[in-house]
Design a protein around this motif. Sequence first.
Motif, short mmCIF file in Angstrom:
data_model
loop_
_atom_site.label_atom_id
_atom_site.label_comp_id
_atom_site.label_asym_id
_atom_site.label_seq_id
_atom_site.Cartn_x
_atom_site.Cartn_y
_atom_site.Cartn_z
N CYS A 1 -7.75 -45.86 60.53
CA CYS A 1 -7.12 -47.12 61.10
C CYS A 1 -5.65 -46.66 61.64
O CYS A 1 -4.83 -45.91 61.13
N THR A 2 -5.66 -47.05 63.16
CA THR A 2 -4.26 -46.75 63.67
C THR A 2 -3.68 -47.93 64.30
O THR A 2 -4.50 -49.06 64.79
N PRO A 3 -2.46 -47.89 64.58
CA PRO A 3 -1.78 -49.01 65.48
C PRO A 3 -2.05 -48.90 66.83
O PRO A 3 -2.36 -47.94 67.42
N VAL A 4 -1.82 -49.96 67.29
CA VAL A 4 -2.31 -50.16 68.84
C VAL A 4 -0.99 -50.55 69.61
O VAL A 4 -0.30 -51.36 69.15
N THR B 1 -4.59 -53.29 64.96
CA THR B 1 -5.02 -52.20 64.53
C THR B 1 -6.46 -51.87 65.33
O THR B 1 -7.10 -52.92 65.74
N TYR B 2 -6.73 -50.57 65.27
CA TYR B 2 -8.17 -50.15 65.87
C TYR B 2 -8.76 -49.13 64.82
O TYR B 2 -8.22 -48.20 64.09
N HIS B 3 -9.89 -49.59 64.10
CA HIS B 3 -10.70 -48.74 63.33
C HIS B 3 -12.14 -48.81 63.52
O HIS B 3 -12.57 -50.04 63.79
N ARG B 4 -12.91 -47.88 63.37
CA ARG B 4 -14.52 -47.80 63.87
C ARG B 4 -14.81 -48.55 65.19
O ARG B 4 -15.46 -49.39 65.21
N ARG B 5 -13.97 -48.48 66.19
CA ARG B 5 -14.00 -48.75 67.42
C ARG B 5 -14.02 -50.20 67.62
O ARG B 5 -14.50 -50.89 68.45
N HIS C 1 -4.02 -55.83 59.73
CA HIS C 1 -3.82 -55.42 58.59
C HIS C 1 -3.68 -56.34 57.56
O HIS C 1 -3.04 -57.36 58.04
N SER C 2 -4.15 -56.32 56.39
CA SER C 2 -3.67 -57.39 55.32
C SER C 2 -3.40 -56.84 54.13
O SER C 2 -4.07 -56.00 53.69
N ALA C 3 -2.51 -57.15 53.15
CA ALA C 3 -2.05 -56.81 51.93
C ALA C 3 -3.22 -56.93 50.87
O ALA C 3 -3.80 -57.95 51.02
N GLU C 4 -3.45 -55.79 50.17
CA GLU C 4 -4.40 -55.94 49.24
C GLU C 4 -4.03 -57.18 48.10
O GLU C 4 -2.79 -56.96 47.52
N GLN C 5 -5.02 -57.90 47.61
CA GLN C 5 -4.69 -59.06 46.78
C GLN C 5 -5.08 -58.35 45.33
O GLN C 5 -6.03 -57.79 45.23
#
Length: 164
Positions: A21-24, A150-154, A159-163
């Motif tokens: 996962c990368t920032p755009v 974000t960019y992930h798996r094209r 992003h969201s915080a894990e609950q």
Amino acid sequence: MNTPLTEDLTTVFRDVMAGVCTPVTVVTALDGDRPHGTTVSAFASLSMDPPMVLVALDRGSDLLTVVRGQGRFGVNILGHGQDGLALTFARKGPDKFAGVAWSLSAGAPRITGAPGWVACTVADLVDGGDHVVVLGHVAEADRHDRPPLTYHRRTFGTHSAEQE
């Protein structure tokens, strides 16, 4: 020594990196009065003392030529819902800023509405295969609270915080 990747290794490496996962961001620079920009996901903080970032630009990009000449660049960190901007600046051509609101900030084009902003002066340029890594001293920074793009798996996402 640079060893060319085999086709299989290239394919696997590309797939592995798609899982990161990368920032755009849209990296920008000004050439005279003409803004240039391109979508970049190879962006990271480098140092807090002094504040520095790095971006990787394709060796053949027009933007790299402008950054080399001007010695400054901006990083517009995109937020959730700005995937249209990311796609606009990912394409080739001179008219990427057509219809895009921007202003000049610390000598670089700042895209209106991008929730993160970092303006830099070039500290160094480092060869990195088919890219050049641009190291920048941060001259100005600003942020607005908004989930990141974000960019992930094209695919674009956020992003969201894990609950718990």
